[in-house]
Design a protein around this motif. Structure first.
Motif, short mmCIF file in Angstrom:
data_model
loop_
_atom_site.label_atom_id
_atom_site.label_comp_id
_atom_site.label_asym_id
_atom_site.label_seq_id
_atom_site.Cartn_x
_atom_site.Cartn_y
_atom_site.Cartn_z
N ASP A 160 0.84 -1.21 0.00
CA ASP A 160 0.00 0.00 0.00
C ASP A 160 0.87 1.26 0.00
N THR A 161 1.97 1.20 0.76
CA THR A 161 2.89 2.34 0.79
C THR A 161 3.47 2.60 -0.59
N ILE A 162 3.85 1.53 -1.26
CA ILE A 162 4.45 1.69 -2.60
C ILE A 162 3.39 2.18 -3.59
N ALA A 163 2.18 1.69 -3.44
CA ALA A 163 1.10 2.15 -4.33
C ALA A 163 0.93 3.66 -4.19
N ALA A 164 0.93 4.14 -2.94
CA ALA A 164 0.78 5.58 -2.72
C ALA A 164 1.98 6.33 -3.28
N ALA A 165 3.17 5.80 -3.07
CA ALA A 165 4.39 6.48 -3.52
C ALA A 165 4.47 6.58 -5.04
N THR A 166 3.84 5.63 -5.73
CA THR A 166 3.89 5.64 -7.20
C THR A 166 2.65 6.29 -7.81
N GLY A 167 1.85 6.92 -6.98
CA GLY A 167 0.65 7.56 -7.49
C GLY A 167 -0.33 6.55 -8.07
#
Ligand code: ADP
Ligand code: MG
Length: 337
Positions: A116-123
């Motif tokens: 989820d963190t990576i999803a947010a970081a990659t828009g």
């Protein structure tokens, strides 16, 4: 021995949580691939083992006194992770999660938080909930035939967890940690297109890896040299695909459309200390395209540092690190400092 030397720090950032990955940029390096790993060895020969896990043939090469035991433990860990993450397997933690079982496996819960963190970081370019859409296209684990789904099917597909975009990166991290516990001095883990490097070569020289030519699997784009403790992930739209009415449909979906990403990239290679981030970012970059990938690298700098080697559909190779293009290659190369 350098392995295990650097710790990953989790830092809260603006209410969200980004992982800070301290990473030495100088001399960092990358590359990908595998067919020329024989050129990686120093004087002492490594102990090797081939493992089939995550639908992939993996080749592990390990240096150190206890290499045999280390490899046996590594193989067991790869199969354990395969079982944990295999969405189509009824006894996997992901399967249980997708069927609403509680409590959620603790290890899986941590992975979901990281995804989820990576999803947010990659828009949103990396999206761990594309399981149902992947099944419709026939790219899911154990999914049916490959076909072009109707727009209405895609629009109404539920959110099903699919961690295929970080599975190999996680495997690289976990096996690397395990090998460290066995006091392995150095290792190259070819995880089927991705490469995890650990520790030192016996002769003290840098590891060398060749980056595969996405248009020709028996050829390479160029070579990179790297110190240990990096993960080199490559995602390519040429890896898994089918053709219908002369159109090629590949397995990296744009979460906005749930259709195969239509960026200008045919492959993206990410070099990062964190295997999970490298793996996920390579997939995200294929969605984002050249400009989006380079902008993402700038945006995450200081929180998650990584290097890129991007191959466009126009035969242009953009790279942000030391990279030696293959002489006589038909590609054009552009270094970005
Ligand atoms: P591979 O695992 O074959 O090396 P990738 O690392 O690029 O390939 O991961 C592709 C896998 O990730 C797909 O098979 C699917 O399970 C999943 N996936 C596809 N598109 C996305 C996306 N936009 N975000 C996250 N995961 C994705
Ligand atoms: Mg990958």
């Amino acid at each position: 021995m350098r392995c295990c030397r650097r710790a990953f720090l989790a830092l809260a950032k603006g209410g969200g949580c980004l992982y800070t990955v301290p990473m030495k940029k100088t001399g960092l390096v990358l590359l990908l691939l595998v067919f020329s790993l024989s050129g990686c060895v120093g004087d002492a020969a490594p102990v090797r083992r081939t493992v089939f896990a995550m639908d992939t043939v993996m080749n592990l090469s390990v240096y150190g006194a206890d290499a045999d035991h280390a490899l046996a433990a590594a193989e067991a860990e790869l199969h354990r992770l395969d079982t944990l993450l295999a969405r189509g397997t009824a006894d996997s933690a992901v399967y249980a999660y997708n069927h609403g079982e509680t409590p959620v496996d603790a290890e899986l819960a941590e992975l979901i938080a990281q995804a989820d963190t990576i999803a947010a970081a990659t828009g949103g370019a990396f999206d761990p909930y594309l399981g149902a859409a992947l099944d419709l296209w026939g790219f899911g684990s154990g999914a049916g035939e490959r076909r072009v789904p109707a727009s209405s099917e895609l629009a109404t597909a539920p959110l099903l967890l699919d961690l295929g975009g970080i599975a190999k990166g996680l495997a690289g991290e976990r096996v690397r940690a395990l090998l460290c516990a066995y006091r392995v001095s150095g290792a190259v883990l070819d995880l089927g297109g991705d490469v995890a490097v650990l520790g030192d070569k016996p002769d003290g020289s840098l590891w060398r890896v060749a980056l595969r030519d996405p248009a020709n699997k028996s050829d390479y784009l160029g070579t990179l040299e790297t110190e240990g403790d990096v993960y080199i992930a490559t995602s390519g739209v040429y890896e898994r695909y089918f053709e219908e009415n002369g159109v090629r449909y590949h397995h990296i979906l744009d979460p906005k459309t749930r259709r195969p990403a239509e960026s200008d990239l045919v492959s993206a290679t990410v070099v990062c200390e964190s295997g999970v981030w490298a793996d996920a970012l390579a997939t995200a970059c294929c969605v984002l395209g050249t400009d989006g990938a380079l902008a993402l690298r700038e945006r995450l700098a200081g929180d998650v540092d990584f290097d890129l080697i991007l191959v466009t559909d126009d035969s242009l190779v953009w790279y942000t690190t030391d990279f030696e293009p293959k002489q006589g290659s038909p590609y054009r190369y552009e270094h970005i400092s």
